[in-house]
Design an enzyme around this catalytic site. Sequence first.
Site, PDB file in Angstrom:
ATOM      1  N   ARG A  30       0.796  -1.220   0.000  1.00 26.12           N
ATOM      2  CA  ARG A  30       0.000   0.000   0.000  1.00 26.12           C
ATOM      3  C   ARG A  30       0.833   1.277   0.000  1.00 26.12           C
ATOM      4  NH1 ARG A  30      -4.619   0.254   4.474  1.00 26.12           N
ATOM      5  NH2 ARG A  30      -4.716  -1.910   3.789  1.00 26.12           N
ATOM      6  N   HIS A  76      -7.935  -3.606  -7.287  1.00 22.75           N
ATOM      7  CA  HIS A  76      -7.659  -2.863  -6.050  1.00 22.75           C
ATOM      8  C   HIS A  76      -8.947  -2.659  -5.242  1.00 22.75           C
ATOM      9  CE1 HIS A  76      -4.752  -0.451  -3.782  1.00 22.75           C
ATOM     10  NE2 HIS A  76      -5.717   0.418  -3.555  1.00 22.75           N
ATOM     11  N   TYR A 120     -17.039  13.654 -13.483  1.00 26.05           N
ATOM     12  CA  TYR A 120     -16.892  14.804 -14.373  1.00 26.05           C
ATOM     13  C   TYR A 120     -15.574  14.804 -15.145  1.00 26.05           C
ATOM     14  CZ  TYR A 120     -20.734  16.606 -11.519  1.00 26.05           C
ATOM     15  OH  TYR A 120     -21.932  16.756 -10.871  1.00 26.05           O
TER      16      TYR A 120
END
Length: 746
Positions: A30, A76, A120
């Site tokens: 990570r 993931h 967006y």
Amino acid sequence: MREDGIIQTEYSEVMEKSYIDYAMSVIIARALPDVRDGLKPVQRRVLYDMRELGIKYDSPYRKSARIVGDTMGKYHPHGDSSIYDALVVMAQDFKKGMPLVDGHGNFGSIEGDGAAAMRYTEARLCKVTQEAFLEDLDKNVVDFMPNFDETEKEPVVLPVRIPNLLVNGAEGIAVGMATSIPPHNLGEVIDAAKAYMKNENISTAQLMRYLKGPDFPTGGIVCNAEDLPDIYETGVGKLRLRGKVEIEKGKGGHINVVITEIPYTMIGSGIAKFLQDVAALAESKKTNDIVDITNQSSKDGIRIVIELKKDSDADNFINLLYKKTKLEDTFGVNMLAVADGKPETMGLKQILKHVTDFQFELAERKYTTLLEKEREKREVQEGLIKATSVIDLIIEILRGSKDRAMAKRCLTEGDTTGIKFKSKESKIMAEQLLFTERQANAILEMRLYKLIGLEIDALIREHDETMANIYRYEDILSSRESMTTVIMEDLDRYKKEFSKKRLTAIEQVEQTVYVEKPVEEMDLYFLMDKFGYARCIDPATFERNKEAAITENKYICICKNTGRICVFTDIGQLHTIKVSDIPLGKFRDKGIPIDNVSQYDASKEQVLCVSSKSELNLYRLIFVTEKANIKVVDGGEFDVSKKSVAATKLADGDALVSVSVLKDFRDMILQSESGFFLKFPVADIPEKKKGAVGVRGMKLEAGDKVAAVYYSVGTDPAVITYKEKTFDSDRLKEAKRDGKGTKIRI
């Protein structure tokens, strides 16, 4: 293990193993990048998923939400926010020296504005990512592993062809460790990598002839060049960063100090904080030179303009900014990354070693794969060339065979059983055929147009090219020198196409020296009302409003503008306040609560006495507690620089009732809560240190305590108020200290 299947073990051992497993998961899977490709797992998965989705640099943008969702579903499973954050950072050119994702839409700004929602924004791979990070995944250059649910395969590491860990740097917090690697210039990093390949015994100092130091995307200046050799040797250290400042002529003869580049650490909210800090310098009177501050930054770059007065010392003001704001800041370097499966802090040479070894591993696997493919092509080409020379025989075999298997056996083994030939000679020639399995399949699938003369010539040319490739690949794989040359050629190609000019200057600059302008010392009046609001006014204003000032304010004292105000409270604390921190203004100004400029807490303590430090140095103080402990302390003992200290020692359950500056006091009158009054000369009170408890001033009955303290000044008696009635202290007989006193009945 017991017979019932229950395993008995130490709880501490289970906790230790579980925590170690968790820590290693955070470290490896990570938070820390891999030294080979310079990527964290989430970054690697995002880039690989974009490749699998076909979002190339020359293809249309795709919605970020699609990329995030696909990455989360396949590789993931840790939430969409972490994936989108990684995608955004890889697209921000002010955070990454070499962005890996081409973002379309609002991906945030250098001033700390966040990116728009993933529904967006759109994204696609950058050209450098596609060519230098993902190009050779189809050539078996890296290992693949199952994803979290074993339904997909993902690469263990990406075949990155440049030292990305140094180029883009890294930041991450793991368990018990953190990484902080600054970004560097691509061209310089490639030059350093090539120098290491040529001479593995090269020193760090020699490598730094090529790699000068960090190159931040925000530009700025690294001020401690002399510390860089040690940082790159050990992998740990501190960089001193500065923004770039220019001096311009402003309107009306004013001077403009213009900040054109900022330290890398100021990215985000640091810019707004810098503007606030500059404004605070003016508000706190650290400088009187500032006229105006404007942030004129745009997409073209940073431009913060500070307008100064005409006669200002611009250089000294810039030094003030370096000293008091984040325009000069520290970047902690800790070059920690995952190497050989474990976290390791590495110097520059160690990083280049790991990266170089990885490049040779990639090259070896790549050219081994290519060589196998070329050998397969050669086998097929040689079979087809041989077949064209005996094409009539092959046609006869095909026409005489009952099925494909029969024809194939004849081509590979010379087995003519069941095949009808036109002549005995053809059968004898067929029995001598020994094509390979692959060649036989190619012959059987060959189309008739391949027999045209031009096609046969093209086949021969292809065979010549294949032989040249085989020779080249065998040379690369058998010669370290040849492989090094190939790797360097690729690095040169990436450098030529993707490197940019260095942005950050590397200099050796001494620590900033700021010379504060001497403040002209003057007298002021400190006023504080019963609500704890304080302000300062000049003596002329005080004299004009003296009567109102005395009526409206609980505490008044004269002080120096360079001095301090001392505030004594009932819990035995002394709080000091710089006079310069208290607003100087008009008589009717409200002022500020003393809580804002000191450690005084109105909810836990009450003010008993306020005096200036200069006054305390001339006089002594009298302390009186509820349990009737009294003492005189020299005012010089309270000449301290700390904001808050203990002013006296109190017995358990005791509190201060009165703290007074001893001037012309003649007698002290102690009043107990039950109505006993004791009057005795102030001269009877012994002088003690501030750390002493004091002596008993009055014998109190059980449960009684001192409620009020009065003093007669000179020949004037004290006016005592008791049960809403007043009387003069002359009514009381003078006694000795430590008496019971007289009961007053009204």
